[in-house]
Write an enzyme that holds these catalytic residues in place. Structure first.
Site, PDB file in Angstrom:
ATOM      1  CG  ASN A 112      -0.422   0.730   2.406  1.00 20.03           C
ATOM      2  OD1 ASN A 112      -0.505   1.954   2.503  1.00 20.03           O
ATOM      3  ND2 ASN A 112       0.192  -0.020   3.325  1.00 20.03           N
ATOM      4  CG  PHE A 116      -0.348   9.472   6.799  1.00 20.02           C
ATOM      5  CD1 PHE A 116      -0.281   8.109   7.059  1.00 20.02           C
ATOM      6  CD2 PHE A 116       0.557  10.308   7.448  1.00 20.02           C
ATOM      7  CE1 PHE A 116       0.662   7.583   7.944  1.00 20.02           C
ATOM      8  CE2 PHE A 116       1.505   9.797   8.336  1.00 20.02           C
ATOM      9  CZ  PHE A 116       1.559   8.435   8.570  1.00 20.02           C
ATOM     10  CB  SER A 176       3.659   5.707   7.205  1.00 17.21           C
ATOM     11  OG  SER A 176       3.276   5.669   5.848  1.00 17.21           O
ATOM     12  CG  ASN A 178       3.113   4.441   1.765  1.00 13.00           C
ATOM     13  OD1 ASN A 178       3.918   4.058   0.932  1.00 13.00           O
ATOM     14  ND2 ASN A 178       2.376   3.623   2.490  1.00 13.00           N
ATOM     15  CB  THR A 179       4.186  10.593   4.823  1.00 17.19           C
ATOM     16  OG1 THR A 179       2.807  10.253   4.845  1.00 17.19           O
ATOM     17  CG2 THR A 179       4.347  12.092   5.031  1.00 17.19           C
ATOM     18  CE  LYS A 218       2.272   0.390  12.755  1.00 18.93           C
ATOM     19  NZ  LYS A 218       0.875   0.220  12.351  1.00 18.93           N
ATOM     20  CG  ASN A 247       4.093   1.291   9.561  1.00 19.64           C
ATOM     21  OD1 ASN A 247       3.398   0.797   8.670  1.00 19.64           O
ATOM     22  ND2 ASN A 247       3.833   2.461  10.094  1.00 19.64           N
TER      23      ASN A 247
END
Ligand SMILES: Cc1cc2nc3c(=O)[nH]c(=O)nc-3n(C[C@H](O)[C@H](O)[C@H](O)COP(=O)(O)O)c2cc1C
Length: 335
Positions: A112, A116, A176, A178-179, A218, A247
């Site tokens: 994925n 966010f 994460s 993805n940022t 996390k 994560n």
């Protein structure tokens, strides 16, 4: 039954299946049907007290499935011992363009790069005010994409200040993939200031409001051994209440043959299992039971769940396993 349901759901593009599944669950819950599929899990036999909280069982829902707290009551009816919502960003943001979610069915995995997609703190707060669930709720907070790392503390403080009244614990998500740049917040100079600012806020609230809201960090599975050691030291110095390991990963080991292997984003599910367990083992060695470890990453069945506990975790969180196995997984790993 879930096998059949999954067969139908998996015909759709992943994000569409997610919406159908969640709306279907909500409908079933409102009609009182979820009690027929939820297992009876004994709370006397499975309860755990950790971070000053009493968990009815150790199996929780990981962050990302219910980002905006839209489905808490329905999800809770499936028997989870705790639920983590989010990641919530201060301002609403749409996340990355679609497609951004890929199913690697053969590998029991997901990639994925949602980025966010959050309806923001105000929307989530409104939902939390309306929820009926009185169990353990984790609220996972993050920063907006446009906020530079130098100002990230402000975003995390907004999340904490706005949402602590509804949270059993707050998770600080700095892992994460993805940022852009988010994972740099795990580096010592950022992490020290971020954690000490949030700890001060936690202290202030615990005095003024008489409610201690545990703070959980996390972390990523892609940290080097040295970075993990440094980070653990900073967690100990700041007396963090818990750590979630891990994560998703940017590695693609084991899924190289998938047509989606080259898609950018975080990989979760079975291929993440081994690395995630390795991180837990290392953390346990360094932290020596001073900070409880919550396992997340590749818990797909009894064996993988037991492996996490043996490595030193005390609570378990599932996401990809829940997608592939359904809610039956909760009772199966409720040791
Ligand atoms: C589609 C998707 C979205 C996710 N979104 C978030 C998120 O918003 N915040 C977060 O902390 N973790 C998020 N995660 C990571 C999961 O919470 C979990 O840590 C990770 O997937 C590893 O567990 P698993 O192998 O059981 O899926 C997401 C995972 C997936 C698959």
């Amino acid at each position: 039954m879930y096998t059949l349901f999954k067969k139908i759901l998996f015909q759709f593009e992943p994000e569409t299946s997610h919406t159908i599944a969640m709306r279907g669950l909500q409908f079933a819950y409102r009609c009182g049907l979820t009690r027929f599929i939820s297992p009876s899990i004994s709370t006397t036999q499975h309860s755990q007290t950790l971070m000053g909280l009493n968990f009815p069982n150790r199996v929780g829902l990981a962050a990302g499935l219910d980002k905006n707290a839209d489905y808490i009551d329905a999800l809770a009816s499936l028997g989870f011992g705790f639920i983590e919502i989010g990641t919530v960003t201060p301002k609403p943001q749409t996340g990355n363009p679609k497609p951004r979610l890929f199913r690697l069915t053969k590998h029991e995995a997901i990639i994925n790069r949602m980025g966010f997609n959050s309806k923001g703190v105000a929307y989530v707060k409104n939902n939390l005010m309306k929820m009926r669930y009185r169990g353990i709720l984790g609220v996972n907070i993050g920063k907006n994409k446009e906020t530079p790392n130098e100002k990230a503390i402000d975003d995390y403080l907004i999340g904490f200040r706005e949402l602590w009244p509804y949270a059993s614990y707050i998770t600080i998500n700095i892992s994460s993939p993805n940022t852009p740049g988010l994972r740099e917040l795990q580096e010592s100079h950022f992490l020290k200031t971020l954690l000490s600012a949030l700890k001060q806020e936690q202290h202030r609230i615990s005095i003024s409001q008489q409610k201690y809201v545990p703070l959980v960090l996390k972390i990523s599975p892609d940290l080097s051994d040295e970075a993990l050691r440094e980070l653990s030291q900073i967690m100990l110095e700041n007396k963090m209440d818990g750590v979630i390991a891990t994560n998703t990963t940017i590695e693609r080991k084991g899924v190289e043959d998938s047509p989606y292997a080259k898609e950018a984003g975080g990989l979760s599910g079975a291929p993440l299992r081994a690395r995630s367990t390795q991180v837990i083992r290392e953390l346990h060695h360094i932290l020596q039971n001073n900070i409880p470890i919550i396992a997340s990453g590749g818990i797909m069945d009894e064996t993988s769940a037991k492996e996490k506990l043996e490595a030193g975790a005390v609570l378990l969180q599932i996401y990809t396993g829940f997608i592939y196995q359904g809610s039956g997984l909760i009772a199966n790993i409720c040791f």
